[in-house]
Design an enzyme around this catalytic site. Structure first.
Site, PDB file in Angstrom:
ATOM      1  N   HIS A 104       0.651  -1.018   0.361  1.00  0.00           N
ATOM      2  CA  HIS A 104      -0.212   0.070   0.142  1.00  0.00           C
ATOM      3  C   HIS A 104       1.004   1.227   0.265  1.00  0.00           C
ATOM      4  O   HIS A 104       1.796   1.947  -0.950  1.00  0.00           O
ATOM      5  CB  HIS A 104      -1.123   0.201   1.138  1.00  0.00           C
ATOM      6  CG  HIS A 104      -1.654   0.992   1.484  1.00  0.00           C
ATOM      7  ND1 HIS A 104      -2.085   1.479   0.610  1.00  0.00           N
ATOM      8  CD2 HIS A 104      -3.395   1.231   2.721  1.00  0.00           C
ATOM      9  CE1 HIS A 104      -3.332   2.529   0.439  1.00  0.00           C
ATOM     10  NE2 HIS A 104      -3.754   2.337   2.172  1.00  0.00           N
ATOM     11  N   HIS A 118      -2.270  -2.316 -10.011  1.00  0.00           N
ATOM     12  CA  HIS A 118      -3.182  -2.067  -8.586  1.00  0.00           C
ATOM     13  C   HIS A 118      -4.310  -2.914  -8.670  1.00  0.00           C
ATOM     14  O   HIS A 118      -5.212  -3.435  -9.935  1.00  0.00           O
ATOM     15  CB  HIS A 118      -3.869  -0.337  -9.490  1.00  0.00           C
ATOM     16  CG  HIS A 118      -4.463   0.379  -8.833  1.00  0.00           C
ATOM     17  ND1 HIS A 118      -5.876   0.657  -8.248  1.00  0.00           N
ATOM     18  CD2 HIS A 118      -4.129   1.461  -7.784  1.00  0.00           C
ATOM     19  CE1 HIS A 118      -5.960   1.781  -6.610  1.00  0.00           C
ATOM     20  NE2 HIS A 118      -4.781   1.828  -6.548  1.00  0.00           N
ATOM     21  N   ASP A 151       1.879   6.382  -7.245  1.00  0.00           N
ATOM     22  CA  ASP A 151       3.106   6.160  -6.157  1.00  0.00           C
ATOM     23  C   ASP A 151       4.260   5.895  -7.173  1.00  0.00           C
ATOM     24  O   ASP A 151       5.746   6.331  -6.457  1.00  0.00           O
ATOM     25  CB  ASP A 151       3.240   4.849  -5.280  1.00  0.00           C
ATOM     26  CG  ASP A 151       2.158   4.409  -4.648  1.00  0.00           C
ATOM     27  OD1 ASP A 151       1.147   5.668  -3.776  1.00  0.00           O
ATOM     28  OD2 ASP A 151       1.362   3.698  -4.109  1.00  0.00           O
TER      29      ASP A 151
HETATM   30  C1  LIG Z   1      -1.383  -3.408  -5.915  1.00  0.00           C
HETATM   31  C2  LIG Z   1      -1.166  -5.183  -6.033  1.00  0.00           C
HETATM   32  C3  LIG Z   1      -1.228  -5.453  -4.696  1.00  0.00           C
HETATM   33  C4  LIG Z   1      -2.589  -5.111  -6.727  1.00  0.00           C
HETATM   34  O1  LIG Z   1      -2.146  -6.112  -6.581  1.00  0.00           O
HETATM   35  P1  LIG Z   1      -3.779  -6.964  -7.633  1.00  0.00           P
HETATM   36  O2  LIG Z   1      -4.994  -6.361  -7.694  1.00  0.00           O
HETATM   37  O3  LIG Z   1      -4.114  -7.899  -6.326  1.00  0.00           O
HETATM   38  O4  LIG Z   1      -3.230  -7.593  -8.720  1.00  0.00           O
HETATM   39  P2  LIG Z   1      -2.975  -8.886  -9.490  1.00  0.00           P
HETATM   40  O5  LIG Z   1      -2.425 -10.342  -8.507  1.00  0.00           O
HETATM   41  O6  LIG Z   1      -4.725  -9.921 -10.148  1.00  0.00           O
HETATM   42  O7  LIG Z   1      -2.214  -8.979 -10.731  1.00  0.00           O
HETATM   43  C5  LIG Z   1      -2.613  -9.430 -12.273  1.00  0.00           C
HETATM   44  C6  LIG Z   1      -1.134 -10.272 -12.124  1.00  0.00           C
HETATM   45  O8  LIG Z   1      -0.087  -9.242 -12.612  1.00  0.00           O
HETATM   46  C7  LIG Z   1       0.918  -9.580 -11.643  1.00  0.00           C
HETATM   47  N1  LIG Z   1       1.515  -7.852 -11.288  1.00  0.00           N
HETATM   48  C8  LIG Z   1       0.321  -7.070 -10.748  1.00  0.00           C
HETATM   49  N2  LIG Z   1       1.230  -5.757 -10.415  1.00  0.00           N
HETATM   50  C9  LIG Z   1       2.417  -6.138 -10.115  1.00  0.00           C
HETATM   51  C10 LIG Z   1       3.344  -5.909 -10.117  1.00  0.00           C
HETATM   52  N3  LIG Z   1       3.878  -4.470  -9.820  1.00  0.00           N
HETATM   53  N4  LIG Z   1       4.962  -5.857 -11.076  1.00  0.00           N
HETATM   54  C11 LIG Z   1       4.795  -7.475 -11.171  1.00  0.00           C
HETATM   55  N5  LIG Z   1       3.386  -8.172 -11.966  1.00  0.00           N
HETATM   56  C12 LIG Z   1       2.620  -8.322 -11.434  1.00  0.00           C
HETATM   57  C13 LIG Z   1       0.528 -10.340 -10.869  1.00  0.00           C
HETATM   58  O9  LIG Z   1       1.634 -11.130 -10.104  1.00  0.00           O
HETATM   59  C14 LIG Z   1      -0.506 -11.246 -11.457  1.00  0.00           C
HETATM   60  O10 LIG Z   1       0.406 -12.306 -12.151  1.00  0.00           O
HETATM   61  P3  LIG Z   1       0.185 -13.657 -12.315  1.00  0.00           P
HETATM   62  O11 LIG Z   1      -1.466 -13.304 -13.341  1.00  0.00           O
HETATM   63  O12 LIG Z   1       0.660 -14.539 -13.170  1.00  0.00           O
HETATM   64  O13 LIG Z   1      -0.639 -13.823 -11.260  1.00  0.00           O
HETATM   65  C15 LIG Z   1       0.462  -4.739  -6.935  1.00  0.00           C
HETATM   66  O14 LIG Z   1      -0.162  -4.590  -8.513  1.00  0.00           O
HETATM   67  C16 LIG Z   1       0.973  -5.087  -6.708  1.00  0.00           C
HETATM   68  O15 LIG Z   1       1.704  -6.021  -4.727  1.00  0.00           O
HETATM   69  N6  LIG Z   1       1.917  -3.901  -6.702  1.00  0.00           N
HETATM   70  C17 LIG Z   1       3.393  -3.401  -6.044  1.00  0.00           C
HETATM   71  C18 LIG Z   1       2.856  -2.292  -4.828  1.00  0.00           C
HETATM   72  C19 LIG Z   1       2.711  -1.605  -6.116  1.00  0.00           C
HETATM   73  O16 LIG Z   1       2.962  -0.418  -6.282  1.00  0.00           O
HETATM   74  N7  LIG Z   1       1.551  -1.074  -4.853  1.00  0.00           N
HETATM   75  C20 LIG Z   1       0.992   0.575  -4.437  1.00  0.00           C
HETATM   76  C21 LIG Z   1      -0.439  -0.101  -5.262  1.00  0.00           C
HETATM   77  S1  LIG Z   1      -1.066   2.047  -4.790  1.00  0.00           S
END
Ligand SMILES: CC(C)(COP(=O)(O)OP(=O)(O)OC[C@H]1O[C@@H](n2cnc3c(N)ncnc32)[C@H](O)[C@@H]1OP(=O)(O)O)[C@@H](O)C(=O)NCCC(=O)NCCS
Length: 383
Positions: free
Chosen positions: A226, A265, A319
């Site tokens: 987050h 996201h 971010d």
């Molecule tokens: C924000 C976050 C938790 C959202 O997660 P989510 O909605 O559960 O995303 P998903 O798991 O549905 O993502 C879909 C796919 O994209 C991938 N993905 C999503 N964000 C990614 C990232 N930042 N880097 C690499 N891969 C990513 C996931 O691993 C997933 O792959 P899979 O289908 O092979 O398992 C995730 O994107 C993340 O951890 N981002 C990095 C942290 C960040 O920037 N947080 C700030 C948010 S405002």
């Protein structure tokens, strides 16, 4: 483990669950739109200020000039911390993480608010404004204390964002930098039912006081999935160090099934509109500083992630470029998440106050999959 036929559908992550109606914030994750109280974030970033946005979020409409002057005066007057809070900040353990300090300070500050237990809407709005004013001073004051610098008192003649930067860096920022800080606070002020707002809402639903809801929100914001992502994103850019190395770094990260911080996201499946505004500021700051190394690294990371993860619809979130902007404004990296908090406090409190208008205890279920009929074994008979 074999699924029990009676296992209910488990909503891991509560992805598609709505917990309330709201008129505070609308996000269209497919089209990349963010709207506060009906106003598009791009318009607010162009024309509004943090003070005006706080009023908008809390009161539900844009202020007229008299209302805005009063809100600005109230915020400015509340920026000064009670002496005991200053004392607390001076006695925090050495190297205490700033988010922990902020969480502790808010908890402590509740004891000095004569309206702490007044749960009327009017009192909650006043407390929300006071807390919004004070969080910035807590962060700036702790920064100066831990660096052994003279603590600067708030200057009520300056705007909230400008005064915050002045208290942190020790000098009044130029108008361009002051405006960038102001817009950054506008961009972070709210984002619907995100994890920290949900944390605050869970606490609110038990009818805890406003301070307790904010403590819960700060605790929830801390994690790298987050608020902590801003810091992680800048650390990644610093680690890469040279634009030529950025593409391979991203490819290796993805190959190792690791996350690239600042991307992806839960709601946006296209560009986060705030990321585009922050990218523009990051570019401007690089020009102003005469060094675009970090900006070029960031742009290469962005191109690579967007290219590689197009099918997964992963794009930069707010971010990613914020870290570069905060860094360029002279804010230390471990204060990025606290800066997020001192803006988001306005959204947290607006949501909590809205939730209390139609409160219901938030109490989901978890599905038990452990054993049920074990015989109790006396201590001396256990292996
Ligand atoms: C924000 C976050 C938790 C959202 O997660 P989510 O909605 O559960 O995303 P998903 O798991 O549905 O993502 C879909 C796919 O994209 C991938 N993905 C999503 N964000 C990614 C990232 N930042 N880097 C690499 N891969 C990513 C996931 O691993 C997933 O792959 P899979 O289908 O092979 O398992 C995730 O994107 C993340 O951890 N981002 C990095 C942290 C960040 O920037 N947080 C700030 C948010 S405002």
């Amino acid at each position: 483990m074999k699924a029990d036929l009676s296992t209910p559908k488990i909503d891991r992550g509560l992805d598609d669950i709505y917990v309330k109606e709201t008129s505070i914030c609308f996000i269209d994750g497919q089209r990349g739109r963010l709207v506060y109280r009906g106003y598009d974030i791009r318009e607010l970033a162009e024309y509004s200020t943090f003070e005006e946005t706080v009023f908008l979020l809390l009161q539900g409409h844009l202020p007229n000039s008299a209302e805005l002057e009063k809100a600005k005066a109230d915020l400015a007057a509340s920026r000064t911390l009670p002496p005991s809070v200053l004392k607390l900040l001076r006695t925090m353990p050495e190297h205490a993480p700033p988010m922990d300090v902020l969480r502790t300070a808010v908890s402590y500050m509740s004891g000095f608010d004569p309206e702490r237990d007044d749960s009327t809407r009017a009192a909650n709005l006043r407390k929300a404004l006071r807390l919004t004013a004070q969080l910035a001073t807590v962060v700036a004051t702790y920064e100066r204390i831990r660096k052994g610098q003279r603590v600067l008192r708030p200057d009520p003649r300056l705007g909230h964002a400008e005064d915050f930067l002045r208290m942190i860096t020790g000098k009044r920022p130029d108008p361009a930098r002051a405006r960038m800080m102001d817009v950054a606070l506008v961009l972070y002020a709210d984002h619907g039912m995100n994890a920290s707002t949900f944390g605050a809402t869970v606490a609110a639903s038990t009818l805890a006081d406003l301070y307790s809801t904010v403590v819960g929100a700060i605790a929830t914001l801390k994690g790298p999935l987050h608020g902590g992502a801003i810091e992680a994103a800048l650390n990644m850019i610093e680690t890469i160090g040279k634009p030529d190395l950025a593409e391979n770094f991203v490819l290796n990260t993805l190959r190792n099934k690791e996350k690239v911080y600042g991307f992806g996201h839960r709601v946006y499946k296209t560009y986060d509109p705030r990321a585009l505004i922050m990218k523009d500021y990051a570019r401007k700051l690089a020009q102003m500083q005469g060094d675009d190394t970090y900006f070029r690294i960031a742009a290469t990371i962005e191109d690579t992630v967007v290219r590689e993860l197009a099918s997964k619809r992963v794009f930069p979130n707010v971010d990613f470029y914020s870290g570069l902007v905060f860094h360029g404004l002279g804010i230390p990296t471990d204060l990025f998440t606290p800066v997020f908090a001192l803006s988001r406090i306005s959204g947290w409190t607006a949501h909590v106050i809205e939730y209390w208008e139609d409160n219901r205890l938030l109490r989901p279920l978890d599905w038990y999959v452990g054993p049920r009929d074990l015989a109790y074994v006396p201590l001396d008979e256990r292996a």
